[in-house]
Design a protein around this motif. Sequence first.
Motif, mmCIF file in Angstrom:
data_model
loop_
_atom_site.group_PDB
_atom_site.id
_atom_site.type_symbol
_atom_site.label_atom_id
_atom_site.label_comp_id
_atom_site.label_asym_id
_atom_site.label_seq_id
_atom_site.Cartn_x
_atom_site.Cartn_y
_atom_site.Cartn_z
ATOM 1 N N VAL A 231 -0.822 -2.109 1.822
ATOM 2 C CA VAL A 231 -0.153 -3.342 2.237
ATOM 3 C C VAL A 231 -1.128 -4.489 1.955
ATOM 4 O O VAL A 231 -2.199 -4.570 2.557
ATOM 5 C CB VAL A 231 0.233 -3.319 3.729
ATOM 6 C CG1 VAL A 231 0.857 -4.658 4.122
ATOM 7 C CG2 VAL A 231 1.193 -2.176 4.023
ATOM 8 N N LEU A 232 -0.754 -5.355 1.018
ATOM 9 C CA LEU A 232 -1.601 -6.473 0.620
ATOM 10 C C LEU A 232 -1.122 -7.762 1.274
ATOM 11 O O LEU A 232 0.087 -7.997 1.378
ATOM 12 C CB LEU A 232 -1.587 -6.647 -0.902
ATOM 13 C CG LEU A 232 -2.079 -5.478 -1.758
ATOM 14 C CD1 LEU A 232 -1.984 -5.846 -3.235
ATOM 15 C CD2 LEU A 232 -3.504 -5.107 -1.395
ATOM 16 N N LYS A 233 -2.058 -8.591 1.701
ATOM 17 C CA LYS A 233 -1.731 -9.919 2.234
ATOM 18 C C LYS A 233 -1.877 -10.928 1.102
ATOM 19 O O LYS A 233 -2.966 -11.108 0.559
ATOM 20 C CB LYS A 233 -2.662 -10.262 3.396
ATOM 21 C CG LYS A 233 -2.507 -9.319 4.585
ATOM 22 C CD LYS A 233 -3.493 -9.636 5.686
ATOM 23 C CE LYS A 233 -3.346 -8.667 6.861
ATOM 24 N NZ LYS A 233 -4.341 -8.941 7.928
ATOM 25 N N ALA A 234 -0.760 -11.556 0.734
ATOM 26 C CA ALA A 234 -0.744 -12.473 -0.408
ATOM 27 C C ALA A 234 -0.465 -13.897 0.062
ATOM 28 O O ALA A 234 0.457 -14.126 0.852
ATOM 29 C CB ALA A 234 0.316 -12.035 -1.411
ATOM 30 N N GLY A 239 4.006 -20.039 1.177
ATOM 31 C CA GLY A 239 3.849 -19.242 2.383
ATOM 32 C C GLY A 239 3.154 -17.918 2.131
ATOM 33 O O GLY A 239 2.988 -17.475 0.991
ATOM 34 N N ARG A 240 2.753 -17.296 3.228
ATOM 35 C CA ARG A 240 2.041 -16.016 3.158
ATOM 36 C C ARG A 240 3.038 -14.864 3.254
ATOM 37 O O ARG A 240 4.021 -14.924 3.992
ATOM 38 C CB ARG A 240 1.038 -15.952 4.311
ATOM 39 C CG ARG A 240 0.161 -14.730 4.328
ATOM 40 C CD ARG A 240 -0.781 -14.815 5.516
ATOM 41 N NE ARG A 240 -1.637 -13.649 5.597
ATOM 42 C CZ ARG A 240 -2.507 -13.422 6.576
ATOM 43 N NH1 ARG A 240 -2.625 -14.318 7.562
ATOM 44 N NH2 ARG A 240 -3.249 -12.351 6.577
ATOM 45 N N ARG A 241 2.768 -13.796 2.522
ATOM 46 C CA ARG A 241 3.627 -12.622 2.525
ATOM 47 C C ARG A 241 2.776 -11.351 2.569
ATOM 48 O O ARG A 241 1.602 -11.357 2.198
ATOM 49 C CB ARG A 241 4.525 -12.577 1.281
ATOM 50 C CG ARG A 241 5.537 -13.709 1.193
ATOM 51 C CD ARG A 241 6.634 -13.560 2.231
ATOM 52 N NE ARG A 241 7.659 -14.575 2.115
ATOM 53 C CZ ARG A 241 7.625 -15.766 2.692
ATOM 54 N NH1 ARG A 241 6.568 -16.084 3.455
ATOM 55 N NH2 ARG A 241 8.612 -16.622 2.547
ATOM 56 N N GLU A 242 3.397 -10.268 3.046
ATOM 57 C CA GLU A 242 2.763 -8.947 2.990
ATOM 58 C C GLU A 242 3.520 -8.103 1.985
ATOM 59 O O GLU A 242 4.750 -7.987 2.055
ATOM 60 C CB GLU A 242 2.772 -8.277 4.367
ATOM 61 C CG GLU A 242 1.810 -8.928 5.357
ATOM 62 C CD GLU A 242 1.721 -8.162 6.669
ATOM 63 O OE1 GLU A 242 2.498 -7.200 6.847
ATOM 64 O OE2 GLU A 242 0.881 -8.527 7.510
ATOM 65 N N LEU A 243 2.777 -7.497 1.058
ATOM 66 C CA LEU A 243 3.369 -6.733 -0.026
ATOM 67 C C LEU A 243 3.085 -5.244 0.166
ATOM 68 O O LEU A 243 1.920 -4.838 0.201
ATOM 69 C CB LEU A 243 2.806 -7.194 -1.375
ATOM 70 C CG LEU A 243 2.836 -8.707 -1.648
ATOM 71 C CD1 LEU A 243 2.142 -9.021 -2.958
ATOM 72 C CD2 LEU A 243 4.275 -9.220 -1.649
ATOM 73 N N CYS A 244 4.141 -4.446 0.317
ATOM 74 C CA CYS A 244 3.994 -2.988 0.434
ATOM 75 C C CYS A 244 4.090 -2.396 -0.971
ATOM 76 O O CYS A 244 5.166 -2.408 -1.584
ATOM 77 C CB CYS A 244 5.092 -2.406 1.327
ATOM 78 S SG CYS A 244 5.118 -3.093 2.994
ATOM 79 N N VAL A 245 2.972 -1.892 -1.468
ATOM 80 C CA VAL A 245 2.894 -1.453 -2.857
ATOM 81 C C VAL A 245 2.181 -0.107 -2.957
ATOM 82 O O VAL A 245 1.525 0.345 -2.010
ATOM 83 C CB VAL A 245 2.143 -2.491 -3.720
ATOM 84 C CG1 VAL A 245 2.928 -3.789 -3.822
ATOM 85 C CG2 VAL A 245 0.753 -2.756 -3.151
ATOM 86 N N SER A 246 2.294 0.535 -4.122
ATOM 87 C CA SER A 246 1.543 1.759 -4.382
ATOM 88 C C SER A 246 0.092 1.393 -4.660
ATOM 89 O O SER A 246 -0.235 0.225 -4.901
ATOM 90 C CB SER A 246 2.137 2.506 -5.579
ATOM 91 O OG SER A 246 1.876 1.786 -6.780
ATOM 92 N N LEU A 247 -0.793 2.377 -4.652
ATOM 93 C CA LEU A 247 -2.208 2.113 -4.912
ATOM 94 C C LEU A 247 -2.400 1.544 -6.313
ATOM 95 O O LEU A 247 -3.188 0.611 -6.505
ATOM 96 C CB LEU A 247 -3.011 3.406 -4.756
ATOM 97 C CG LEU A 247 -4.514 3.287 -5.021
ATOM 98 C CD1 LEU A 247 -5.162 2.323 -4.032
ATOM 99 C CD2 LEU A 247 -5.196 4.640 -4.961
ATOM 100 N N PHE A 248 -1.665 2.070 -7.296
ATOM 101 C CA PHE A 248 -1.787 1.555 -8.664
ATOM 102 C C PHE A 248 -1.320 0.099 -8.741
ATOM 103 O O PHE A 248 -1.947 -0.723 -9.416
ATOM 104 C CB PHE A 248 -0.977 2.425 -9.630
ATOM 105 C CG PHE A 248 -1.534 3.812 -9.811
ATOM 106 C CD1 PHE A 248 -2.889 4.050 -9.712
ATOM 107 C CD2 PHE A 248 -0.695 4.877 -10.072
ATOM 108 C CE1 PHE A 248 -3.419 5.329 -9.881
ATOM 109 C CE2 PHE A 248 -1.205 6.161 -10.239
ATOM 110 C CZ PHE A 248 -2.570 6.383 -10.139
ATOM 111 N N GLN A 249 -0.226 -0.217 -8.062
ATOM 112 C CA GLN A 249 0.251 -1.606 -8.037
ATOM 113 C C GLN A 249 -0.787 -2.513 -7.382
ATOM 114 O O GLN A 249 -1.026 -3.637 -7.837
ATOM 115 C CB GLN A 249 1.578 -1.689 -7.277
ATOM 116 C CG GLN A 249 2.759 -1.069 -8.010
ATOM 117 C CD GLN A 249 4.009 -1.030 -7.164
ATOM 118 O OE1 GLN A 249 3.938 -0.886 -5.936
ATOM 119 N NE2 GLN A 249 5.172 -1.134 -7.795
#
Length: 414
Positions: A231-234, A239-249
């Motif tokens: 889960v990355l904080k972008a 605005g700020r978003r949290e991105l649920c991604v795979s490890l490769f992503q």
Amino acid sequence: SVRRIVSCECFACTKEKMDEQQGIRPHQLDQTNKQTKQTNKTKKQGAFEQFMNAQPTKPPELLAKYVDRMLRSGNRSCTEGELDSVLADVIILFRFVKGKDIFQAFFRKDLAKRLLLGKSASIDTERVMIQKLKEECGPQFTSKFEGMFKDVDLSKELMHSFKNSKAAGAIASDVDFAVNVLTTTFWPPYAPATVKLPIDMTFYQDVFKEYYLEKHQGRQLSFLHALGHCVLKANYPKGRRELCVSLFQAVVLLLFNDGHKFVYTDIRDATGIDDKELRRTLQSLACGKQNKLLLKLPKGREVKDTDEFIMNDKFVSKLFRIKVNSIQSKETAEEQEKTHEDVRHDRQYQIDAAIVRIMKARKSLKHALLMAELFSIMKFSVETSVAKKRIESLIEREYLERDPQDRTVYHYLA
């Protein structure tokens, strides 16, 4: 209406007299009807079993895939209460399938994905399904499934212990780091995936590895990056978003902290991700209909070596936490064949063991009798050609020998 009643009574009396003349009593008729119904039921079951096993490998595979679809999160075809009834129906069909080890192999692989990627709709329902399989086939059939659940539970306890240890102090406070430790014998085999992790990720991985090996000396620990997710904080201009991604992503996206534009070959060299996997990863980030976190130049679905990728600063979403789906490589015919090949390989050991058990008990046996007894005890269909090859293999390994006088007779070698 009176005439009808009288005629019915007369018919009943006449039939009763005829039965008495033939020596058939009413309770004998009931017994005969029950036997006829039972015979018809047995014939129907036999016909259905023959139909289910006309193609020995496909029905168990498709049945396992159907169970996977029903147990996955996002399944809206039925409620949790209705799901129990569906699983009960699955077990009824499962009883007619002879290739239960094929079902076991595909179910195990799909269960692993549901547990590790958080795709299971309900852990309780998963356990109910495994309990049904255990009641149907015995504890040995479900031992690896139960071992997988045990690993997940132990991993939660391990991470709780790790976070309360001194070693966890080296990890930044705003980072939530979690690891699932898997016992190799329980889980399906996974090919190692190459990737160059960011320095911080590598450091966290090394900290946990040192902690684990110090606590469990003599064990080996290797990381399966293809199963990881983040889960990355972008921070976007809007605005700020949290991105649920795979490890490769995640590895690809973190690369854009150091630059705004990258050519495909530069991303490949910087991340070290396998070419096919990297192309799928970039397609999921730049070519989807929704959640385009990257922009590809020139536009198009296919990713070429000369394509450029830039960060999409204008990305907007109503959601705060966004799930970015990976482009899953559908299970190819080669992967399905490999699963079937693994099953065939396991069956060879079972056939060998069965032949040795028979011969150890009989000491000497004719070929026809050995084959008949082997076919009767095996839980799956064994082709005659396969059985002959296994006998030849056992002769070469000096478990058996042929009688010098009668080549159709085998002797067990202690």
